[in-house]
Motif scaffolding. Structure first.
Motif, PDB file in Angstrom:
ATOM      1  N   ALA A   1       0.841  -1.196   0.000  1.00  0.00           N
ATOM      2  CA  ALA A   1       0.000   0.000   0.000  1.00  0.00           C
ATOM      3  C   ALA A   1       0.878   1.248   0.000  1.00  0.00           C
ATOM      4  CB  ALA A   1      -0.908  -0.010   1.224  1.00  0.00           C
ATOM      5  N   PRO A   2       0.298   2.422  -0.201  1.00  0.00           N
ATOM      6  CA  PRO A   2       1.076   3.673  -0.166  1.00  0.00           C
ATOM      7  C   PRO A   2       1.666   3.945   1.208  1.00  0.00           C
ATOM      8  CG  PRO A   2      -1.050   3.988  -1.254  1.00  0.00           C
ATOM      9  CD  PRO A   2      -1.095   2.641  -0.620  1.00  0.00           C
ATOM     10  N   LYS A   3       2.570   4.901   1.268  1.00  0.00           N
ATOM     11  CA  LYS A   3       3.207   5.288   2.526  1.00  0.00           C
ATOM     12  C   LYS A   3       2.150   5.705   3.532  1.00  0.00           C
ATOM     13  CE  LYS A   3       7.697   6.752   0.661  1.00  0.00           C
ATOM     14  NZ  LYS A   3       8.665   7.875   0.523  1.00  0.00           N
ATOM     15  N   GLY A   4       2.426   5.356   4.791  1.00  0.00           N
ATOM     16  CA  GLY A   4       1.498   5.716   5.857  1.00  0.00           C
ATOM     17  C   GLY A   4       0.467   4.642   6.151  1.00  0.00           C
ATOM     18  N   PHE A   5       0.392   3.631   5.305  1.00  0.00           N
ATOM     19  CA  PHE A   5      -0.592   2.570   5.518  1.00  0.00           C
ATOM     20  C   PHE A   5      -0.138   1.672   6.667  1.00  0.00           C
ATOM     21  CE2 PHE A   5      -2.510  -1.573   4.619  1.00  0.00           C
ATOM     22  CZ  PHE A   5      -3.832  -1.210   4.385  1.00  0.00           C
TER      23      PHE A   5
ATOM     24  N   GLY B   1       3.139  -7.846   6.612  1.00  0.00           N
ATOM     25  CA  GLY B   1       4.389  -7.681   5.881  1.00  0.00           C
ATOM     26  C   GLY B   1       5.566  -7.321   6.748  1.00  0.00           C
ATOM     27  N   ARG B   2       5.342  -6.569   7.810  1.00  0.00           N
ATOM     28  CA  ARG B   2       6.453  -6.115   8.659  1.00  0.00           C
ATOM     29  C   ARG B   2       7.242  -7.284   9.246  1.00  0.00           C
ATOM     30  NH1 ARG B   2       5.536  -6.071  14.198  1.00  0.00           N
ATOM     31  NH2 ARG B   2       6.910  -4.259  14.426  1.00  0.00           N
ATOM     32  N   ASP B   3       6.592  -8.421   9.449  1.00  0.00           N
ATOM     33  CA  ASP B   3       7.254  -9.550  10.088  1.00  0.00           C
ATOM     34  C   ASP B   3       8.339 -10.171   9.200  1.00  0.00           C
ATOM     35  OD1 ASP B   3       5.510  -9.206  12.220  1.00  0.00           O
ATOM     36  OD2 ASP B   3       4.033 -10.596  11.397  1.00  0.00           O
ATOM     37  N   TYR B   4       8.342  -9.854   7.926  1.00  0.00           N
ATOM     38  CA  TYR B   4       9.318 -10.435   7.010  1.00  0.00           C
ATOM     39  C   TYR B   4      10.572  -9.573   6.860  1.00  0.00           C
ATOM     40  CZ  TYR B   4       5.418 -13.435   5.764  1.00  0.00           C
ATOM     41  OH  TYR B   4       4.373 -14.326   5.811  1.00  0.00           O
ATOM     42  N   TYR B   5      10.554  -8.378   7.436  1.00  0.00           N
ATOM     43  CA  TYR B   5      11.706  -7.485   7.330  1.00  0.00           C
ATOM     44  C   TYR B   5      12.634  -7.683   8.522  1.00  0.00           C
ATOM     45  CZ  TYR B   5       9.608  -5.025   3.400  1.00  0.00           C
ATOM     46  OH  TYR B   5       9.091  -4.713   2.165  1.00  0.00           O
ATOM     47  N   LEU B   6      13.921  -7.614   8.242  1.00  0.00           N
ATOM     48  CA  LEU B   6      14.933  -7.880   9.262  1.00  0.00           C
ATOM     49  C   LEU B   6      14.761  -6.974  10.474  1.00  0.00           C
ATOM     50  CD1 LEU B   6      17.440  -9.607   9.849  1.00  0.00           C
ATOM     51  CD2 LEU B   6      18.832  -7.826   8.794  1.00  0.00           C
ATOM     52  N   ASN B   7      14.441  -5.715  10.254  1.00  0.00           N
ATOM     53  CA  ASN B   7      14.280  -4.764  11.360  1.00  0.00           C
ATOM     54  C   ASN B   7      12.820  -4.400  11.615  1.00  0.00           C
ATOM     55  OD1 ASN B   7      17.141  -4.519  11.795  1.00  0.00           O
ATOM     56  ND2 ASN B   7      17.244  -3.223   9.968  1.00  0.00           N
ATOM     57  N   TYR B   8      11.903  -5.160  11.034  1.00  0.00           N
ATOM     58  CA  TYR B   8      10.460  -4.921  11.224  1.00  0.00           C
ATOM     59  C   TYR B   8      10.087  -3.469  10.915  1.00  0.00           C
ATOM     60  CZ  TYR B   8      11.283  -9.174  13.932  1.00  0.00           C
ATOM     61  OH  TYR B   8      11.669 -10.422  14.327  1.00  0.00           O
ATOM     62  N   ASP B   9      10.714  -2.887   9.912  1.00  0.00           N
ATOM     63  CA  ASP B   9      10.612  -1.443   9.695  1.00  0.00           C
ATOM     64  C   ASP B   9       9.767  -1.066   8.479  1.00  0.00           C
ATOM     65  OD1 ASP B   9      12.378  -2.483   7.868  1.00  0.00           O
ATOM     66  OD2 ASP B   9      14.007  -1.078   8.273  1.00  0.00           O
ATOM     67  N   ASN B  10       9.023  -2.029   7.926  1.00  0.00           N
ATOM     68  CA  ASN B  10       8.145  -1.713   6.800  1.00  0.00           C
ATOM     69  C   ASN B  10       6.772  -2.310   7.085  1.00  0.00           C
ATOM     70  OD1 ASN B  10       6.724  -1.645   4.310  1.00  0.00           O
ATOM     71  ND2 ASN B  10       8.656  -1.545   3.181  1.00  0.00           N
TER      72      ASN B  10
END
Length: 488
Positions: A424-428, A447-456
């Motif tokens: 989704a767009p930024k801020g979602f 989706g955040r759970d798949y990022y190394l730093n949980y930053d997205n």
């Protein structure tokens, strides 16, 4: 002495057990919870059959099974009673429970382990729309074929094969079937001593992480990427470095210097489902030679391609022995079977076998023998063709539903697999979306759970393997309504 039919005894609304076994489960649970009086007879077969809406023969068979299991005793012309020994043990257990102290605080404190747990509810399959990864449709499993293989494997002639300890070896039959029916399709030739059976790919990754952790060099992983690999390498004590991906997969130019291992999922990138191009694969192989690192290729969902031919495995392109190939039977047979394998240079396999022996000696040999027969008798090939056909239908239905209802989101290009990745767009707030959908009976992967730093937090993943094709669009429509509300 007459019995009063206990009305609290009810068959479960949904159960995979036979009617006889459902009755056994209900009655034994009532006995274990001390809900049946030991001095009163249980309902007669006729009474319980009328209450449950089953035949008297079914109740009779269930009672006799409970007698065999020593839950009940049968008294001539009096009926069935709770076994007095069972009642005595229950009373003793109740007295012990009363004497037990309350829960004690743990005497030591644990620092945060920074591991990513599986967050899905335990009863995820009770939700109407479980769009979550790594689940398969149980209706597609060839039960009759599996039963036949199990029966043959349990025969007395084959019992010596699986009844003994086998730390130093695996089932020769399974190794042979993997070589002939899986690896050669992926263009891989491996000798018997270059293959190790594991408890799924998760166990394979932890074994590999453990034998290479002593080097002190970091492990590079795709970011976003498979959190199971992240957990395995962290548990092994390795430093982790995230490597970005694009529409062609992992970017070799972004690899950190001095890394020992590079983990990648080139067939269907986990979680975005992007397929690594052949050019990019050759770039990564060249970088491995130039920078002296090894590649762990997790061939995730390599068989599930619906709009293009399967790309060659990196292991088949490897001429220097730098690729360690990891595979699993979770998607093609069942996650519950927990079998996977490692294909690598024999020296790596030798060390991995020692590490496996320390962890859990070896995967159950009986399961290996059953799976070997499952391959040998042709059940695997037939099952694979069936699920490929079914999942292809679902993939196209899901693709159409996403195009129709979630066109406002960005979707990565995919050639197959059993999930889709949307951004989704930024801020979602993808975490808020997951929470709101769960209350409406829809489960998604954040989706955040798949990022190394949980930053997205803008992305989420929709797996469709468990959801019936007739329900896909309805579930996507609910997701679209919540996405629209959050973007409003």
């Amino acid at each position: 002495m007459s019995s009063t039919t206990p009305r609290f005894l009810k068959l479960p609304e949904k159960s995979s057990l036979s009617l006889r076994d459902q009755i056994c489960e209900v009655v034994s649970a009532a006995i274990m919870s001390d809900a049946l009086a030991p001095d009163r007879p249980l309902p007669s077969c006729r009474e319980l059959a009328e209450q449950f809406g089953v035949s008297r023969n079914t109740v009779f068979a269930a009672y006799n099974r409970l007698v065999d299991l020593e839950f009940l005793v049968s008294r001539n012309r009096s009926g069935y009673f709770v076994n007095p020994q069972m009642a005595a043990s229950q009373n003793a257990q109740s007295e012990n429970e009363a004497l037990k102290p309350g829960p004690q605080p743990c005497p030591v404190s644990f620092p945060p382990n920074n591991l990513m747990p599986v967050l899905n509810p335990l009863d995820w399959n009770a939700y109407p729309y479980p769009f979550i990864y790594n689940q398969i449709d149980p209706d597609l499993f060839p039960v009759d074929g599996w039963r036949e293989c199990t029966r043959q494997a349990l025969g007395r002639k084959t019992m010596p094969v699986w009844a003994s300890d086998s730390v130093e070896s695996d089932s020769p039959q399974l190794i042979q079937q993997l070589r002939q029916r899986l690896l050669n399709i992926r263009g891989i030739y491996a000798e018997e001593d270059e293959i190790l059976i594991t408890l799924g790919s998760q166990n394979a990754l932890f074994i590999l992480g453990s034998i290479f952790a002593h080097t002190g060099k970091p492990v590079a992983l795709e970011d976003p990427g498979f959190f199971g690999a992240r957990n395995a390498f962290r548990m092994a004590g390795s430093e982790l470095v995230g490597v970005p991906i694009d529409s062609d997969g992992l970017i070799p130019a972004a690899l950190p210097p001095e890394c020992q291992l590079v983990f990648t999922t080139p067939s269907h990138q986990f979680p975005t489902m992007v397929t690594m191009s052949e050019k990019r694969r050759r770039e990564l192989l060249a970088a491995a030679d130039e920078k002296d690192f090894l590649i762990i290729e997790d061939d995730y969902e390599a068989e599930m391609n619906y709009v293009a031919k399967s790309s060659p495995s990196m292991k088949s392109m490897d001429e220097t022995g730098r690729v360690i190939y990891v595979g699993s039977l979770s998607k093609t047979i069942s996650p519950g079977i927990r079998l996977g394998f490692i294909v690598a240079h024999r020296d790596i396999i030798k060390e991995a076998r020692v590490a496996r022996g320390v962890m859990m000696r070896h995967p159950p040999t009986i399961v290996q023998e059953i799976v070997a027969l499952f391959f040998q008798l042709g059940h695997y090939d037939a099952h694979l063709r069936n699920i490929e056909r079914r999942y292809k239908t679902r993939w196209h239905a899901m693709d159409a539903a996403l195009t129709k209802h979630l066109g406002m989101l960005t979707r990565t290009a995919s050639e197959g697999g059993t999930s889709f990745w949307l951004t989704a767009p930024k801020g979602f707030d993808g975490a808020e979306l997951a929470a709101r959908l769960e209350r409406k009976g829809v489960l998604i992967d954040r989706g955040r759970d798949y990022y190394l730093n949980y930053d997205n937090n803008r992305s989420f993943r929709l797996g469709f393997a468990y959801v019936p094709v007739c329900d896909l669009e309805d579930g996507v429509r609910i997701i679209a309504d919540e996405v629209t509300a959050l973007m409003g």
